[in-house]
Motif scaffolding. Sequence first.
Motif, PDB file in Angstrom:
ATOM      1  N   LEU A 512       0.925  -1.234   0.009  1.00  0.00           N
ATOM      2  CA  LEU A 512      -0.042   0.028  -0.020  1.00  0.00           C
ATOM      3  C   LEU A 512       0.899   1.279  -0.088  1.00  0.00           C
ATOM      4  O   LEU A 512       1.817   1.063   0.613  1.00  0.00           O
ATOM      5  CB  LEU A 512      -0.954  -0.144   1.081  1.00  0.00           C
ATOM      6  CG  LEU A 512      -1.745   1.068   1.549  1.00  0.00           C
ATOM      7  CD1 LEU A 512      -3.190   1.109   1.283  1.00  0.00           C
ATOM      8  CD2 LEU A 512      -1.723   1.369   2.986  1.00  0.00           C
ATOM      9  N   CYS A 513       0.238   2.403  -0.821  1.00  0.00           N
ATOM     10  CA  CYS A 513       1.118   3.655  -0.700  1.00  0.00           C
ATOM     11  C   CYS A 513       0.128   4.319   0.363  1.00  0.00           C
ATOM     12  O   CYS A 513      -0.935   4.638   0.268  1.00  0.00           O
ATOM     13  CB  CYS A 513       0.994   4.220  -1.982  1.00  0.00           C
ATOM     14  SG  CYS A 513       1.605   5.961  -2.020  1.00  0.00           S
ATOM     15  N   ARG A 514       1.054   4.862   1.392  1.00  0.00           N
ATOM     16  CA  ARG A 514       0.593   5.471   2.616  1.00  0.00           C
ATOM     17  C   ARG A 514       0.215   6.873   1.995  1.00  0.00           C
ATOM     18  O   ARG A 514      -0.397   7.684   2.814  1.00  0.00           O
ATOM     19  CB  ARG A 514       1.799   5.680   3.627  1.00  0.00           C
ATOM     20  CG  ARG A 514       1.651   4.267   4.263  1.00  0.00           C
ATOM     21  CD  ARG A 514       2.388   4.675   5.736  1.00  0.00           C
ATOM     22  NE  ARG A 514       2.103   3.714   6.621  1.00  0.00           N
ATOM     23  CZ  ARG A 514       2.459   3.587   7.954  1.00  0.00           C
ATOM     24  NH1 ARG A 514       3.070   4.551   8.356  1.00  0.00           N
ATOM     25  NH2 ARG A 514       1.910   2.629   8.550  1.00  0.00           N
ATOM     26  N   GLY A 515       0.768   7.342   1.072  1.00  0.00           N
ATOM     27  CA  GLY A 515       0.504   8.588   0.551  1.00  0.00           C
ATOM     28  C   GLY A 515      -0.723   8.837  -0.153  1.00  0.00           C
ATOM     29  O   GLY A 515      -1.424   9.754   0.196  1.00  0.00           O
ATOM     30  N   CYS A 516      -1.157   7.851  -0.968  1.00  0.00           N
ATOM     31  CA  CYS A 516      -2.413   7.903  -1.698  1.00  0.00           C
ATOM     32  C   CYS A 516      -3.143   6.914  -1.643  1.00  0.00           C
ATOM     33  O   CYS A 516      -4.395   6.963  -2.198  1.00  0.00           O
ATOM     34  CB  CYS A 516      -1.995   8.179  -3.187  1.00  0.00           C
ATOM     35  SG  CYS A 516      -1.556   6.920  -4.001  1.00  0.00           S
ATOM     36  N   GLY A 517      -2.902   5.811  -0.791  1.00  0.00           N
ATOM     37  CA  GLY A 517      -3.835   4.671  -0.568  1.00  0.00           C
ATOM     38  C   GLY A 517      -3.841   3.661  -1.865  1.00  0.00           C
ATOM     39  O   GLY A 517      -4.557   2.647  -1.834  1.00  0.00           O
ATOM     40  N   TYR A 518      -2.914   3.958  -2.799  1.00  0.00           N
ATOM     41  CA  TYR A 518      -2.765   2.710  -3.955  1.00  0.00           C
ATOM     42  C   TYR A 518      -2.348   1.371  -3.346  1.00  0.00           C
ATOM     43  O   TYR A 518      -1.469   1.370  -2.470  1.00  0.00           O
ATOM     44  CB  TYR A 518      -1.543   3.230  -5.076  1.00  0.00           C
ATOM     45  CG  TYR A 518      -1.162   2.286  -5.757  1.00  0.00           C
ATOM     46  CD1 TYR A 518      -1.647   1.946  -6.865  1.00  0.00           C
ATOM     47  CD2 TYR A 518      -0.116   1.562  -5.647  1.00  0.00           C
ATOM     48  CE1 TYR A 518      -1.064   0.916  -7.688  1.00  0.00           C
ATOM     49  CE2 TYR A 518       0.482   0.628  -5.875  1.00  0.00           C
ATOM     50  CZ  TYR A 518       0.040   0.326  -7.278  1.00  0.00           C
ATOM     51  OH  TYR A 518       0.772  -0.781  -8.247  1.00  0.00           O
ATOM     52  N   VAL A 519      -3.098   0.508  -3.955  1.00  0.00           N
ATOM     53  CA  VAL A 519      -2.719  -0.728  -3.496  1.00  0.00           C
ATOM     54  C   VAL A 519      -2.407  -1.715  -4.953  1.00  0.00           C
ATOM     55  O   VAL A 519      -3.122  -1.351  -5.886  1.00  0.00           O
ATOM     56  CB  VAL A 519      -4.104  -1.721  -2.931  1.00  0.00           C
ATOM     57  CG1 VAL A 519      -3.383  -3.132  -2.581  1.00  0.00           C
ATOM     58  CG2 VAL A 519      -4.448  -0.750  -1.590  1.00  0.00           C
ATOM     59  N   THR A 552       8.673   3.201  -6.196  1.00  0.00           N
ATOM     60  CA  THR A 552       7.924   4.588  -5.958  1.00  0.00           C
ATOM     61  C   THR A 552       6.401   4.005  -6.340  1.00  0.00           C
ATOM     62  O   THR A 552       5.897   3.175  -7.261  1.00  0.00           O
ATOM     63  CB  THR A 552       8.541   5.448  -6.765  1.00  0.00           C
ATOM     64  OG1 THR A 552       8.291   5.133  -8.148  1.00  0.00           O
ATOM     65  CG2 THR A 552       9.813   5.991  -6.393  1.00  0.00           C
ATOM     66  N   CYS A 553       5.551   4.943  -5.728  1.00  0.00           N
ATOM     67  CA  CYS A 553       4.089   4.685  -6.155  1.00  0.00           C
ATOM     68  C   CYS A 553       3.660   4.939  -7.734  1.00  0.00           C
ATOM     69  O   CYS A 553       3.976   6.044  -8.008  1.00  0.00           O
ATOM     70  CB  CYS A 553       3.308   5.558  -5.132  1.00  0.00           C
ATOM     71  SG  CYS A 553       1.485   5.430  -5.369  1.00  0.00           S
ATOM     72  N   PRO A 554       3.218   4.076  -8.122  1.00  0.00           N
ATOM     73  CA  PRO A 554       2.803   4.259  -9.703  1.00  0.00           C
ATOM     74  C   PRO A 554       1.863   5.177  -9.782  1.00  0.00           C
ATOM     75  O   PRO A 554       1.567   5.918 -10.864  1.00  0.00           O
ATOM     76  CB  PRO A 554       2.435   2.839 -10.288  1.00  0.00           C
ATOM     77  CG  PRO A 554       2.300   1.885  -8.961  1.00  0.00           C
ATOM     78  CD  PRO A 554       2.859   2.817  -7.800  1.00  0.00           C
ATOM     79  N   ALA A 555       1.044   5.423  -8.768  1.00  0.00           N
ATOM     80  CA  ALA A 555      -0.063   6.511  -9.045  1.00  0.00           C
ATOM     81  C   ALA A 555       0.228   8.063  -8.355  1.00  0.00           C
ATOM     82  O   ALA A 555      -0.029   8.855  -9.227  1.00  0.00           O
ATOM     83  CB  ALA A 555      -1.539   6.071  -7.808  1.00  0.00           C
ATOM     84  N   CYS A 556       1.103   8.051  -7.322  1.00  0.00           N
ATOM     85  CA  CYS A 556       1.479   9.466  -6.853  1.00  0.00           C
ATOM     86  C   CYS A 556       2.832   9.712  -6.855  1.00  0.00           C
ATOM     87  O   CYS A 556       3.384  10.773  -6.725  1.00  0.00           O
ATOM     88  CB  CYS A 556       0.880   9.599  -5.470  1.00  0.00           C
ATOM     89  SG  CYS A 556       1.699   8.776  -4.002  1.00  0.00           S
ATOM     90  N   GLY A 557       3.715   8.815  -7.226  1.00  0.00           N
ATOM     91  CA  GLY A 557       5.165   8.913  -7.511  1.00  0.00           C
ATOM     92  C   GLY A 557       5.802   9.111  -5.898  1.00  0.00           C
ATOM     93  O   GLY A 557       7.004   9.098  -6.042  1.00  0.00           O
TER      94      GLY A 557
HETATM   95 ZN   LIG Z   1       0.621   6.903  -4.088  1.00  0.00          ZN
END
Ligand SMILES: [Zn+2]
Length: 805
Positions: A512-519, A552-557
């Motif tokens: 999970l990305c803690r920044g944006c919630g991407y899973v 890195t998060c593919p959604a928010c970087g």
């Molecule tokens: Zn993210």
Amino acid sequence: MEVSSCTSGPAKASSSFGATWFALASRSRWLLEVFLCGTLNTGHDVAASGDLKALAVVNVAALYVSVAILDAPSTTEGVYDYIVPTSVPGGDAFGDAGLGTVVIVPLRNRLARGVVVDQPERPAVDRGLKTVHALVCGLSPVSAEFLELARWMSAAYVCPVGRCLSALLPPLSGRAGGGTGAVKARERAAFGLAVSRDEADRLLGDLPLAATARRRALGALLDQGDGRGARWDNKDRAALTWLVEQGVAVRRREETQPVDLGSEGGALLVPTPEQQAALGRIETALEARKTAAFLLRGVTGSGKTEVYRRGAAAALRQGRGALILVPEIALTPQVIEWFRSAFGRTVAVLHSRLSAGERASEWERIRRGEARVVVGARLAVFAPVEDLGLIVVDEEQESTYHQEEDPKYDAREIALWRAVRHRAVLVLGSATPSLEAMEACRRREMELLTLSVRVDGRALPAVSVVDMRDELKAGNRGIFSRALRSAMEHTLARGHQVILFLNRRGYSTFVLCRGCGYVARCPQCAVSLTLHEDDGRLVCHYCGFRKEPPKTCPACGGTAVRGFGAGTERVAAEAGRLAPHARVLRMDLDTTSVKGEHGRIVRAFRRGEADILVGTQMVAKGLDFPNVALVGVVSADITLNLPDFRAAERTFQLLVQAAGRAGRGGPPGKVIIQTYSPDHYSVTNAASHDYESFAAAEREIRQALRCPPFSRLARSLYSAVEAERALQAAHRSLKEIASLPVEILGPAPSPLSRLKGRHRIQVVLRAEDAEPLREAGRRLLRAAGAAGWDSKVGLTFEMDPRSIL
Ligand SMILES: [Zn+2]
Ligand SMILES: [Zn+2]
């Protein structure tokens, strides 16, 4: 398996030929027979050769056969009529295509394998009849019992009869026209270990991973106990020769005589009074030679296996056979050894980890009557034991008795069918019987036998429940509660062993990305990907998709991408951190994929070569480790939160089984269950070993919700790449069953809404009895095979689904 075309005739018969043949048949069968043979065997024209001797052997009995196609699509009945060329003048006899014969027949533009299920006087359709292409030689025909069983299965599970037959055919080790299994199966060479099991075990651990053939051969020797059950093929020969040269294995002459069974089985134990009482009921039923069904409910460690062994001995004394079914996962060398020690060579073992050749060989021993006691997993319910006296289904509540592919049968029901047919005694055994089995006892369809104390008189282990919400409040974010940590330290310090149970493999359940919630999710299935540290990949547990975890998060970087939730890998890692001197073993699907590994881990742990065993449900089932003083259930919530009406029942069963691993030998046992739902009746009743209270609570809920055993369910599942198409097909096909007394729940996305790139829409059907559901299944499947059906949509139908995920 050998397939041979026993005739020299042409492979296909034209449709006009079939029609002519039929027209003639009505006038004179005899004439026609001659005509047929002469035509088929173009090189030996009857009229031309005038060979009267050949004419004399012509058999006029079976001219037509109905053949059930083994791989018939489930939307068809899959039974077609064919012509049999009975014998060929001047050539070889075609052979006897009697009932149960396995044949190769032309089907549309291919050849298919099927079984002769009928010999009609007249074919159902008289046009376009084709001729049987070949008989499959070297395979004994399907017995009358199994033909009848296949018909029953076909009706009960709404499945083409050919598909049912394919489940109960002797194992085929190759495709049509290829393979050598059946011949090899008769080979009688036997190998055994020349060294102690421990030594062999160590050698297995030392062999390089690349030496797969040697590892496999040695693993098989260990798995088979004395190795005499194994049959080897040419691939194994070099490895076995090498093992013999190393002095690890020996080649020995096979004993041809089975062990004398009159000896009452020297290795049987003295039964406890409770065991004796249960046995008394079983033996009385055996003597009466009437069908009887018992539910043997016994707490873990109460010695159900001894009841099975003595029951089997009683059946053998009557000259009858016994069938002992065990869940695949619990079918350990240890269990096999229990039966071999009592019954020796007359035990055959059948499970899916055997090679096709090994299975064929065991099957043959059973068919010839050399093996009279069969110990095996689900598929062993079809073992060709004649005159069965006893059928046991151990751990009857296990979902593995339910086959998930066509034919989607329940081995318990097959066992009951065979018990009725053989006037045999059926014993379902369990520490935590299914609600269905208990209800059958209530309705007096089965008799309840109870074993309430452990054989050694030991107390059941003390269980404590830890509320993980309190741990969070106290600032403990680790996966082990303070209570479990200190119990582990305490246990290890005394030199005792620990089992940690978590029914989920991998390291982290999701990333999970803690920044944006991407899973991170599987692109094919509606599930999150599990992080496996072993190979550093994200893995889909449903389709096997793998990829590198994102840095890195593919959604928010962002860079706050981390794994959450624990699987067995992480439990093992953290246990190692907590107790740096402890040796940790892990047993789950990932560490037991190589044949023989499961047994190796079990033996190593029993010998004390490790202090902590971490595992999934594999460690909970049927294993006996005397030195285990502590069992930690890392999370009871995983099964509890499954969206399935059996979630509570499964949780209770798993907890009781896991707890049952503690305190079986030396030190008294202790069990710690960690959960966020400490007040749930599954958890509280498992903690107090109170099956009856659990069953009473669960029964009330099922009754209120009208779930099984208070109704019957079926599921039809529509799948397509586009969700909309599946949904439309579901809506359209439901019109077919609108008039039936069946309650229709759905259509709705299944809880696992997308799998391997296909959307899944399900309809759950509910009725008082099975028959309207079966009729619904027949209609739905027929509609799916008819014109106008969207060919992009797949449909499967299942009676009594064990899971509706
Ligand atoms: Zn993210
Ligand atoms: Zn997937």
